[in-house]
Design a protein around this motif. Sequence first.
Motif, PDB file in Angstrom:
ATOM      1  N   SER A   1       0.834  -1.210   0.000  1.00  0.00           N
ATOM      2  CA  SER A   1       0.000   0.000   0.000  1.00  0.00           C
ATOM      3  C   SER A   1       0.864   1.253   0.000  1.00  0.00           C
ATOM      4  O   SER A   1       0.523   2.256  -0.645  1.00  0.00           O
ATOM      5  CB  SER A   1      -0.924  -0.003   1.219  1.00  0.00           C
ATOM      6  OG  SER A   1      -0.176  -0.050   2.422  1.00  0.00           O
ATOM      7  N   GLY A   2       2.006   1.198   0.705  1.00  0.00           N
ATOM      8  CA  GLY A   2       2.913   2.336   0.700  1.00  0.00           C
ATOM      9  C   GLY A   2       3.455   2.618  -0.683  1.00  0.00           C
ATOM     10  O   GLY A   2       3.542   3.771  -1.107  1.00  0.00           O
ATOM     11  N   ALA A   3       3.837   1.563  -1.403  1.00  0.00           N
ATOM     12  CA  ALA A   3       4.384   1.735  -2.747  1.00  0.00           C
ATOM     13  C   ALA A   3       3.349   2.331  -3.697  1.00  0.00           C
ATOM     14  O   ALA A   3       3.663   3.215  -4.504  1.00  0.00           O
ATOM     15  CB  ALA A   3       4.879   0.396  -3.276  1.00  0.00           C
ATOM     16  N   ILE A   4       2.104   1.859  -3.605  1.00  0.00           N
ATOM     17  CA  ILE A   4       1.036   2.404  -4.453  1.00  0.00           C
ATOM     18  C   ILE A   4       0.798   3.882  -4.118  1.00  0.00           C
ATOM     19  O   ILE A   4       0.689   4.735  -5.010  1.00  0.00           O
ATOM     20  CB  ILE A   4      -0.256   1.593  -4.280  1.00  0.00           C
ATOM     21  CG1 ILE A   4      -0.060   0.166  -4.821  1.00  0.00           C
ATOM     22  CG2 ILE A   4      -1.427   2.280  -4.984  1.00  0.00           C
ATOM     23  CD1 ILE A   4      -1.212  -0.768  -4.507  1.00  0.00           C
ATOM     24  N   ALA A   5       0.739   4.182  -2.818  1.00  0.00           N
ATOM     25  CA  ALA A   5       0.517   5.572  -2.398  1.00  0.00           C
ATOM     26  C   ALA A   5       1.663   6.474  -2.846  1.00  0.00           C
ATOM     27  O   ALA A   5       1.444   7.622  -3.241  1.00  0.00           O
ATOM     28  CB  ALA A   5       0.352   5.629  -0.879  1.00  0.00           C
ATOM     29  N   ILE A   6       2.882   5.960  -2.813  1.00  0.00           N
ATOM     30  CA  ILE A   6       4.039   6.753  -3.240  1.00  0.00           C
ATOM     31  C   ILE A   6       3.934   7.101  -4.722  1.00  0.00           C
ATOM     32  O   ILE A   6       4.195   8.234  -5.131  1.00  0.00           O
ATOM     33  CB  ILE A   6       5.351   5.999  -2.945  1.00  0.00           C
ATOM     34  CG1 ILE A   6       5.632   5.999  -1.439  1.00  0.00           C
ATOM     35  CG2 ILE A   6       6.531   6.625  -3.697  1.00  0.00           C
ATOM     36  CD1 ILE A   6       6.738   5.059  -1.027  1.00  0.00           C
TER      37      ILE A   6
ATOM     38  N   ALA B   1       6.635   5.204   5.985  1.00  0.00           N
ATOM     39  CA  ALA B   1       6.636   5.128   7.443  1.00  0.00           C
ATOM     40  C   ALA B   1       5.223   5.215   8.005  1.00  0.00           C
ATOM     41  O   ALA B   1       4.870   4.506   8.959  1.00  0.00           O
ATOM     42  CB  ALA B   1       7.502   6.249   8.020  1.00  0.00           C
ATOM     43  N   GLN B   2       4.375   6.074   7.405  1.00  0.00           N
ATOM     44  CA  GLN B   2       2.995   6.217   7.871  1.00  0.00           C
ATOM     45  C   GLN B   2       2.215   4.928   7.654  1.00  0.00           C
ATOM     46  O   GLN B   2       1.427   4.522   8.517  1.00  0.00           O
ATOM     47  CB  GLN B   2       2.325   7.383   7.142  1.00  0.00           C
ATOM     48  CG  GLN B   2       0.900   7.660   7.575  1.00  0.00           C
ATOM     49  CD  GLN B   2       0.819   8.145   9.016  1.00  0.00           C
ATOM     50  OE1 GLN B   2       1.779   8.690   9.543  1.00  0.00           O
ATOM     51  NE2 GLN B   2      -0.322   7.941   9.649  1.00  0.00           N
ATOM     52  N   CYS B   3       2.417   4.276   6.525  1.00  0.00           N
ATOM     53  CA  CYS B   3       1.729   3.002   6.266  1.00  0.00           C
ATOM     54  C   CYS B   3       2.155   1.935   7.276  1.00  0.00           C
ATOM     55  O   CYS B   3       1.335   1.128   7.720  1.00  0.00           O
ATOM     56  CB  CYS B   3       2.031   2.526   4.847  1.00  0.00           C
ATOM     57  SG  CYS B   3       1.219   3.497   3.560  1.00  0.00           S
TER      58      CYS B   3
ATOM     59  N   MET C   1      13.259  -0.096   4.943  1.00  0.00           N
ATOM     60  CA  MET C   1      12.021   0.484   4.441  1.00  0.00           C
ATOM     61  C   MET C   1      12.176   1.984   4.169  1.00  0.00           C
ATOM     62  O   MET C   1      11.489   2.532   3.315  1.00  0.00           O
ATOM     63  CB  MET C   1      10.877   0.232   5.418  1.00  0.00           C
ATOM     64  CG  MET C   1      10.440  -1.229   5.486  1.00  0.00           C
ATOM     65  SD  MET C   1       9.877  -1.856   3.870  1.00  0.00           S
ATOM     66  CE  MET C   1      11.343  -2.732   3.308  1.00  0.00           C
ATOM     67  N   TYR C   2      13.065   2.662   4.903  1.00  0.00           N
ATOM     68  CA  TYR C   2      13.388   4.039   4.535  1.00  0.00           C
ATOM     69  C   TYR C   2      14.032   4.055   3.148  1.00  0.00           C
ATOM     70  O   TYR C   2      13.762   4.934   2.324  1.00  0.00           O
ATOM     71  CB  TYR C   2      14.346   4.660   5.547  1.00  0.00           C
ATOM     72  CG  TYR C   2      13.715   4.954   6.886  1.00  0.00           C
ATOM     73  CD1 TYR C   2      12.633   5.827   7.003  1.00  0.00           C
ATOM     74  CD2 TYR C   2      14.213   4.370   8.053  1.00  0.00           C
ATOM     75  CE1 TYR C   2      12.068   6.094   8.233  1.00  0.00           C
ATOM     76  CE2 TYR C   2      13.653   4.647   9.291  1.00  0.00           C
ATOM     77  CZ  TYR C   2      12.575   5.503   9.376  1.00  0.00           C
ATOM     78  OH  TYR C   2      12.014   5.775  10.593  1.00  0.00           O
ATOM     79  N   ILE C   3      14.904   3.075   2.907  1.00  0.00           N
ATOM     80  CA  ILE C   3      15.537   2.956   1.591  1.00  0.00           C
ATOM     81  C   ILE C   3      14.477   2.693   0.531  1.00  0.00           C
ATOM     82  O   ILE C   3      14.467   3.321  -0.532  1.00  0.00           O
ATOM     83  CB  ILE C   3      16.575   1.820   1.598  1.00  0.00           C
ATOM     84  CG1 ILE C   3      17.696   2.124   2.589  1.00  0.00           C
ATOM     85  CG2 ILE C   3      17.144   1.588   0.203  1.00  0.00           C
ATOM     86  CD1 ILE C   3      18.650   0.967   2.793  1.00  0.00           C
ATOM     87  N   ALA C   4      13.569   1.749   0.823  1.00  0.00           N
ATOM     88  CA  ALA C   4      12.531   1.401  -0.145  1.00  0.00           C
ATOM     89  C   ALA C   4      11.652   2.600  -0.470  1.00  0.00           C
ATOM     90  O   ALA C   4      11.355   2.876  -1.636  1.00  0.00           O
ATOM     91  CB  ALA C   4      11.683   0.247   0.396  1.00  0.00           C
ATOM     92  N   GLY C   5      11.206   3.313   0.570  1.00  0.00           N
ATOM     93  CA  GLY C   5      10.345   4.461   0.342  1.00  0.00           C
ATOM     94  C   GLY C   5      11.033   5.551  -0.459  1.00  0.00           C
ATOM     95  O   GLY C   5      10.481   6.067  -1.432  1.00  0.00           O
TER      96      GLY C   5
END
Length: 431
Positions: free
Chosen positions: A31-36, A147-149, A161-165
């Motif tokens: 969901s984070g990736a889609i939102a990004i 981070a929010q997700c 995950m900081y790297i991923a985001g």
Amino acid sequence: MKPLTRRRARAMLRLHGPQSMIFRRRVAIGSGAIAIGLMALLFAASADWVSGQFGHLRHTYPYVPLALTPIGFVVIAYVTKQVVPLARGSGIPQVIAAKSGASAAAGALVSMKTALMKALLTLAALLCGGSIGREGPTVQLAAAVMAQCHRLMRIPMRSSMYIAGGAAGVAAAFNTPLAGIAFAIEELAAAYEQRVTLLVMTAILISGMVSQGVAGDYIYFGVTGSALSIRSALLVAPMAGALGGLTGGCFSRLLLSATRATGRLGAQIRASPLLTAGVCGALVAALGVTTGLTWGTGYDPARAMIEGRDVPLWFGFAKFGATLATAVAGLPGGIFSPSLSTGAGFGNMLRFMFPGEPASAVVLLGMVAYFTGVVRAPLTAVVIIAETTVSRGLMMPMLAAALIANQTSQFVCRDKLYEALARTFTQRGEG
């Protein structure tokens, strides 16, 4: 294969079911990736709109920026310092600092408040004619979304995950998934300090695919398809690499001297931030009104040079000055796009030294070399330019120019720009 008993089924449900840590982590990442991807597109559209509004204003009233830009710089610098000091600058150093976990303010560096305010202030800086890009702020905003997700799914945030985001933000900002992976490995992961896992790459690719699915498979700088012969590459690539490394290294050294409080210049700037912002704004306004080309991201002049259209030879130096002044002012905003534009300007200078070579090829080598000289990430530079121009025939000359620029830049500035700026956040705790 073991038979599926009721006891085994319950154990698998606890391990992989909707309430399990594994399942919730995957939902948070997906969901984070889609939102990004969606956020990056919205931010890009907003940045293009405000840049267009400023362009319309300066064409209608050519001398208004002489007042608007300095005043705007002072107001934005004041709001940044008083409300969101962690939003200043590019955004990539904040993600590096948060990833390291060395700062007590690591969570605040990628909080949604900081990221959203950074986005708004970046748009305000573009509306005032600042020479900034949206890619760095997109990285910080993307890390905040990831981070929010994780917080919503009650999952602890890992460094990876900081790297991923952040890298997913690069992929969505340029519509270049491969560049996002290269950026994760080379810049955010600090030379494989953190293992880039399958989940990290999955997040980057999902974000890139969302961006492509919504916006289409557009090419950021257009398709060039140019190439150089081996003989030409052996002449042009070293020249471009040396020039890009020297000028990019100078940019990094000057910016670090101005932003770190260890030297006299940095101490003076830190003691009078609003005066500094006003002076820098006046310089940006003077360059912009005089040249008409140094405002904003520099996308249009860069594309014009890639396409072989005439742009003044002094553009590279003028854009260099405008970008440095904007960065020293402490405004939220990135240096990705302005660095690519500045590099195109230096490549344009080389184009007249090699009149028999394809103009677009020489300009692209200048872009790669200067960008590498600034951020010292040769793989990222090559992949970004290759993906944003579909210039795969130039991969080897670009890599050669990038490697030469990387080495040359170190003679001018020993520190890597983003890592050195990240230390200003970890050392002060707030930035």
